[in-house]
Design an enzyme around this catalytic site. Sequence first.
Site, PDB file in Angstrom:
ATOM      1  N   HIS A 243      33.516  37.702  30.553  1.00  0.00           N
ATOM      2  CA  HIS A 243      34.215  39.065  30.673  1.00  0.00           C
ATOM      3  C   HIS A 243      34.071  39.797  29.211  1.00  0.00           C
ATOM      4  CE1 HIS A 243      37.669  41.687  31.558  1.00  0.00           C
ATOM      5  NE2 HIS A 243      37.146  41.648  32.857  1.00  0.00           N
ATOM      6  N   GLU A 298      36.076  37.095  39.723  1.00  0.00           N
ATOM      7  CA  GLU A 298      35.120  37.179  40.724  1.00  0.00           C
ATOM      8  C   GLU A 298      34.735  35.659  41.469  1.00  0.00           C
ATOM      9  OE1 GLU A 298      35.199  39.946  41.881  1.00  0.00           O
ATOM     10  OE2 GLU A 298      33.793  41.259  41.153  1.00  0.00           O
TER      11      GLU A 298
HETATM   12  N1  ACO Z   1      25.970  34.012  32.250  1.00  0.00           N
HETATM   13  C1  ACO Z   1      25.265  33.660  31.115  1.00  0.00           C
HETATM   14  N2  ACO Z   1      25.298  34.198  29.829  1.00  0.00           N
HETATM   15  C2  ACO Z   1      26.632  35.293  29.744  1.00  0.00           C
HETATM   16  C3  ACO Z   1      27.250  35.496  30.898  1.00  0.00           C
HETATM   17  C4  ACO Z   1      27.002  34.917  32.189  1.00  0.00           C
HETATM   18  N3  ACO Z   1      28.023  35.178  33.199  1.00  0.00           N
HETATM   19  N4  ACO Z   1      28.189  36.420  30.398  1.00  0.00           N
HETATM   20  C5  ACO Z   1      27.826  36.698  29.108  1.00  0.00           C
HETATM   21  N5  ACO Z   1      26.941  35.827  28.733  1.00  0.00           N
HETATM   22  C6  ACO Z   1      26.137  36.067  27.539  1.00  0.00           C
HETATM   23  C7  ACO Z   1      25.505  37.445  27.427  1.00  0.00           C
HETATM   24  O1  ACO Z   1      24.170  37.329  27.898  1.00  0.00           O
HETATM   25  C8  ACO Z   1      25.512  37.473  26.034  1.00  0.00           C
HETATM   26  O2  ACO Z   1      24.378  36.965  25.340  1.00  0.00           O
HETATM   27  P1  ACO Z   1      23.619  37.224  24.105  1.00  0.00           P
HETATM   28  O3  ACO Z   1      24.498  37.748  23.082  1.00  0.00           O
HETATM   29  O4  ACO Z   1      22.501  36.216  23.815  1.00  0.00           O
HETATM   30  O5  ACO Z   1      22.924  38.473  24.704  1.00  0.00           O
HETATM   31  C9  ACO Z   1      26.940  36.787  25.512  1.00  0.00           C
HETATM   32  O6  ACO Z   1      27.209  35.771  26.556  1.00  0.00           O
HETATM   33  C10 ACO Z   1      27.987  37.549  25.062  1.00  0.00           C
HETATM   34  O7  ACO Z   1      28.131  38.491  26.215  1.00  0.00           O
HETATM   35  P2  ACO Z   1      29.334  39.736  26.238  1.00  0.00           P
HETATM   36  O8  ACO Z   1      29.203  40.382  25.377  1.00  0.00           O
HETATM   37  O9  ACO Z   1      30.489  38.656  26.418  1.00  0.00           O
HETATM   38  O10 ACO Z   1      29.097  40.036  27.673  1.00  0.00           O
HETATM   39  P3  ACO Z   1      29.367  41.640  28.207  1.00  0.00           P
HETATM   40  O11 ACO Z   1      30.634  42.185  27.799  1.00  0.00           O
HETATM   41  O12 ACO Z   1      28.295  42.322  27.896  1.00  0.00           O
HETATM   42  O13 ACO Z   1      29.418  41.431  29.693  1.00  0.00           O
HETATM   43  C11 ACO Z   1      29.807  40.659  31.823  1.00  0.00           C
HETATM   44  C12 ACO Z   1      30.666  41.160  30.438  1.00  0.00           C
HETATM   45  C13 ACO Z   1      28.997  41.827  32.622  1.00  0.00           C
HETATM   46  C14 ACO Z   1      31.043  40.338  32.733  1.00  0.00           C
HETATM   47  C15 ACO Z   1      28.954  39.391  31.771  1.00  0.00           C
HETATM   48  O14 ACO Z   1      29.870  38.352  31.193  1.00  0.00           O
HETATM   49  C16 ACO Z   1      28.262  39.042  33.168  1.00  0.00           C
HETATM   50  O15 ACO Z   1      27.162  39.434  33.426  1.00  0.00           O
HETATM   51  N6  ACO Z   1      29.045  37.997  34.121  1.00  0.00           N
HETATM   52  C17 ACO Z   1      28.477  37.741  35.305  1.00  0.00           C
HETATM   53  C18 ACO Z   1      28.526  38.700  36.099  1.00  0.00           C
HETATM   54  C19 ACO Z   1      29.911  38.954  36.585  1.00  0.00           C
HETATM   55  O16 ACO Z   1      30.676  37.757  36.967  1.00  0.00           O
HETATM   56  N7  ACO Z   1      30.644  39.795  36.814  1.00  0.00           N
HETATM   57  C20 ACO Z   1      32.214  40.214  37.201  1.00  0.00           C
HETATM   58  C21 ACO Z   1      32.985  40.734  36.000  1.00  0.00           C
HETATM   59  S1  ACO Z   1      34.652  40.844  36.459  1.00  0.00           S
HETATM   60  C22 ACO Z   1      34.667  42.332  37.071  1.00  0.00           C
HETATM   61  O17 ACO Z   1      34.079  43.129  36.670  1.00  0.00           O
HETATM   62  C23 ACO Z   1      35.603  42.522  38.083  1.00  0.00           C
END
Ligand code: ACO
Length: 356
Positions: A243, A298
């Site tokens: 998140h 989710e």
């Molecule tokens: N799986 C694997 N890696 C992840 C995940 C995940 N679910 N979430 C974050 N990361 C990684 C990113 O790739 C990033 O790696 P990097 O720095 O090597 O590129 C690192 O963790 C940091 O990411 P964040 O900055 O915390 O993530 P961001 O804020 O950009 O994205 C998001 C948040 C889109 C929710 C992301 O966690 C994600 O894609 N999750 C999976 C999809 C999901 O469950 N979405 C629902 C969210 S809740 C809602 O919107 C109602």
Amino acid sequence: MSSGLDGVVAAETVLSDVDGEAGRLIVRGHNLEDLAGRMPFEDAVAVLWRDIVPVAGDLGRRIGEGRALAFDRFAPLVGAVTGLTPVERMRWLIAAIGDDAPGADPARLVGATAVAAAIGIRSARGEPLVAPDPAAGHAADLLRMIRGSAADAAEARALDTYLVTILDHGLNASTFAARVVGSTGAGLVSAVIAGLSALKGPLHGGAPGPVLDMLDAIGTADNAETWLRAALDRGERLMGFGHRIYRVRDPRADVLKAALGPLGGRDNRIPLAEAVERAGLALLAERKAGRRLDINVEFFTALLLEALAIPRDGFTPVFAAGRIAGWTAHVCEQTAAGRIIRPRSRYVGERPMAAA
Ligand code: ACO
């Protein structure tokens, strides 16, 4: 420049506050846990909208009227749509309401969004449409319109809990999109279409369907670690994890897990989900050390909506049927602020050659 507007404060709001360090969500001065599971959706909307969104008369009655009005408007249109997913059908139907039409009144739009969700889900399967009962509770009526059979009290209560849980959540991507469009004066329906379009994406409200696909692919608890490790090796994101704001567990996950209890759910689904959660957290801690990724709303949304026999491509439409309350309130708040949202970009392209 802040990529993804990370950390940027772009609005002041009295609607909700997401405390990512404490894992706490406040809605109009109440902890989420004091609203979700404690009151029907309509009452929680009244709490959220107080002194922000104008309502002509009794809110529950007005939402029910909105369902009836929308069904009459949408049902004749359905035959013209082909090849769209439920959420795309829903967007198409809502777009048929003019920004100045009587159905664009905020409470009626809440009713219309539920009807568009149900029609989107049923029409995508070629199933006959189910007309709303304007006198019924909103959650019970939504479930009946989706499934074609009446919801029992436990099911209606579980869906009420879900809709209240996802009512509003700070300046998330869909709410921001709705506020941007609202700030131009385009109208409430236009702003809602923007919110719904943003919600549809798998990184936002499109995640719960893929969460179930992931659980199906993993199959058994003892396969969780191997499967998740391979997914991360392929560079994939684990759906239902991570998140932008929360650095600890999303408080909405536990509210939904508790609501799931009385429904039972599919055989072995909860033990499998718990094994996937444990393995996913361990792997993300190893791969993204220091990032503090946890599960998000989710993850248990997927299990709850599955237990309510809602098809997976209907999860995002049902999410929108709850989040419409937040979008509407944010648009009213933004409109009252009276300032167009217009950030700047930094130009990093080529510049014209200086004259020789
Ligand atoms: N799986 C694997 N890696 C992840 C995940 C995940 N679910 N979430 C974050 N990361 C990684 C990113 O790739 C990033 O790696 P990097 O720095 O090597 O590129 C690192 O963790 C940091 O990411 P964040 O900055 O915390 O993530 P961001 O804020 O950009 O994205 C998001 C948040 C889109 C929710 C992301 O966690 C994600 O894609 N999750 C999976 C999809 C999901 O469950 N979405 C629902 C969210 S809740 C809602 O919107 C109602």
